[in-house]
Design an enzyme around this catalytic site. Structure first.
Site, PDB file in Angstrom:
ATOM      1  N   HIS A 183       0.646  -1.282  -0.124  1.00 41.59           N
ATOM      2  CA  HIS A 183       0.180   0.267  -0.031  1.00 41.59           C
ATOM      3  C   HIS A 183       0.630   0.622  -0.296  1.00 41.59           C
ATOM      4  O   HIS A 183       1.536   1.327   0.839  1.00 41.59           O
ATOM      5  CB  HIS A 183      -0.887   0.091   1.688  1.00 41.59           C
ATOM      6  N   HIS A 192       3.210   4.568   0.263  1.00 35.57           N
ATOM      7  CA  HIS A 192       3.989   4.866   1.823  1.00 35.57           C
ATOM      8  C   HIS A 192       4.781   5.637   1.776  1.00 35.57           C
ATOM      9  O   HIS A 192       5.440   5.241   0.953  1.00 35.57           O
ATOM     10  CB  HIS A 192       3.263   4.659   3.172  1.00 35.57           C
ATOM     11  N   CYS A 233      27.877  28.872  -2.346  1.00 33.52           N
ATOM     12  CA  CYS A 233      27.501  27.907  -2.276  1.00 33.52           C
ATOM     13  C   CYS A 233      27.396  26.279  -3.054  1.00 33.52           C
ATOM     14  O   CYS A 233      27.432  27.138  -4.063  1.00 33.52           O
ATOM     15  CB  CYS A 233      25.310  27.307  -2.054  1.00 33.52           C
TER      16      CYS A 233
END
Length: 351
Positions: free
Chosen positions: A169, A171, A201
């Site tokens: 299922h 998730h 960065c």
């Protein structure tokens, strides 16, 4: 003499300094990987609508108005993992045993049940449902951040048995930790070193480089860019990054969350079409809770199809051997034609 383009290459990841081997002479097309087997469980499923009492009580749910907690009528539920890797209750109790360090296994382990319908996958969800999954990540991260025991939270999804799924299922999961994971710490250390030298960065520099060369950009919109990383560890690995510097996923604006949802959904659709519905993992790397607005680190999503195995050479050396170059992978993924509803994204060459 071998064609220069087919010779293996060492490539260095600019963030953490890890080397990978791009084995171009092994060049594998998407069809060479084969479709992964997936076993369907026909028995009882605790994540299906109507079985709410089979899970721990929900922490968060998006529901139809008028429905009560832990009853049918939900669109998405977040519950504690019934078999958690870490326990939420207790103190860390850091201690030393000789040269060894030890502490209690304190943390939070939560499950995001993405749909009440068994058999639906993440890309079967409507765009609003898909966005709700990312919204649940953001809301739960922001809430867990309030617990001063936790330094870091990782959100991730495993799809398919080869990617680590135990319940079919659909998730995903969140785990909050009292320490910063080694892989994330390596990225942060590499990013910090780059920032000390250049006051920029490293992820922002990568984005600028990729926009300039435009050979590894899979898709982009005004806010996000998806690339095949230069030193890809795995075939068809994808990085999805905000174009403007953002250090913390939980601080994303709702407008950007919508834009992120659209491009991430498109990337999974592309990957499914090119690789015939592969098992995959995706994960969110974000800045630690105790560092606000970190200038050197840039949150991002890594998508990793499970197409190759890590074996003795990789475990023994730390190298990865990738049989598909990121440039080849980019071309395969870019060539996918998406339906208009799913492809609400600017063309790759858009500014």
């Amino acid at each position: 003499m071998k064609d220069r383009d087919s010779m293996p290459e060492f490539r260095k990841d600019p963030v953490i300094g890890r080397w990978v081997i791009i084995a171009a002479e092994r060049a594998e097309r998407p069809s060479d990987f084969g479709k992964a087997e997936y076993q369907v469980n026909r028995g009882f499923c605790p994540f299906c609508e109507g079985n709410e009492q089979s899970t721990p009580p929900e922490i968060l749910a998006f529901r139809k108005s008028g429905t009560a907690a832990n009853t049918p009528g939900w669109k998405l539920r977040v519950v504690p993992n019934k078999f958690p890797a870490l326990q939420i209750e207790g103190d860390l109790n850091r201690r030393g045993i000789g040269i060894y360090d030890q502490m209690n296994g304190i943390g939070a382990h939560e499950v995001i049940i993405e749909t009440p319908t068994h058999g639906q996958t993440l890309i079967d969800l409507s765009p609003p449902q898909f966005e709700d999954v990312l919204l649940s990540f953001q809301l739960r991260m922001a809430d867990l951040k309030k617990d001063t025991r936790f330094l870091y939270v990782i959100a991730f999804k495993n799809h398919g048995r080869a990617a680590g799924v135990s319940l079919e299922h659909s998730h995903s999961q969140l785990i909050a930790l009292p320490i910063i994971p080694k892989r994330v710490a390596e990225e942060i250390r590499g990013a910090d070193n780059h920032f000390r030298m250049k006051e920029r960065c490293i992820f922002c520099d990568i984005i600028r480089q990729e926009l300039e060369t435009d050979v590894r950009i899979i898709e982009q919109n005004d806010s996000f860019i998806a690339i095949s990383p230069f030193a890809s560890r795995f075939p068809f690995e994808i990085w999805l990054l905000p174009k403007k510097h953002e250090s913390h996923f939980e601080q994303i604006s709702r407008e950007n969350l919508t834009a992120l949802s659209k491009i991430l959904r498109n990337l999974l659709l592309r990957m499914n079409k090119v690789l015939d519905e592969p098992p995959y993992n995706f994960l969110i790397h974000t800045s630690p809770f105790n560092e606000e607005k970190k200038l050197s680190y840039h949150w991002h999503i890594e998508i990793i199809p499970k197409l190759s195995r890590v074996a003795g050479f990789e475990w023994g050396t730390g190298f990865y051997i990738n049989p598909t170059s990121p440039e080849q992978a980019t071309q395969f993924l870019k060539e996918v034609v998406l339906e208009q509803k799913a492809a609400e994204i600017l063309p790759v060459d858009s500014p």
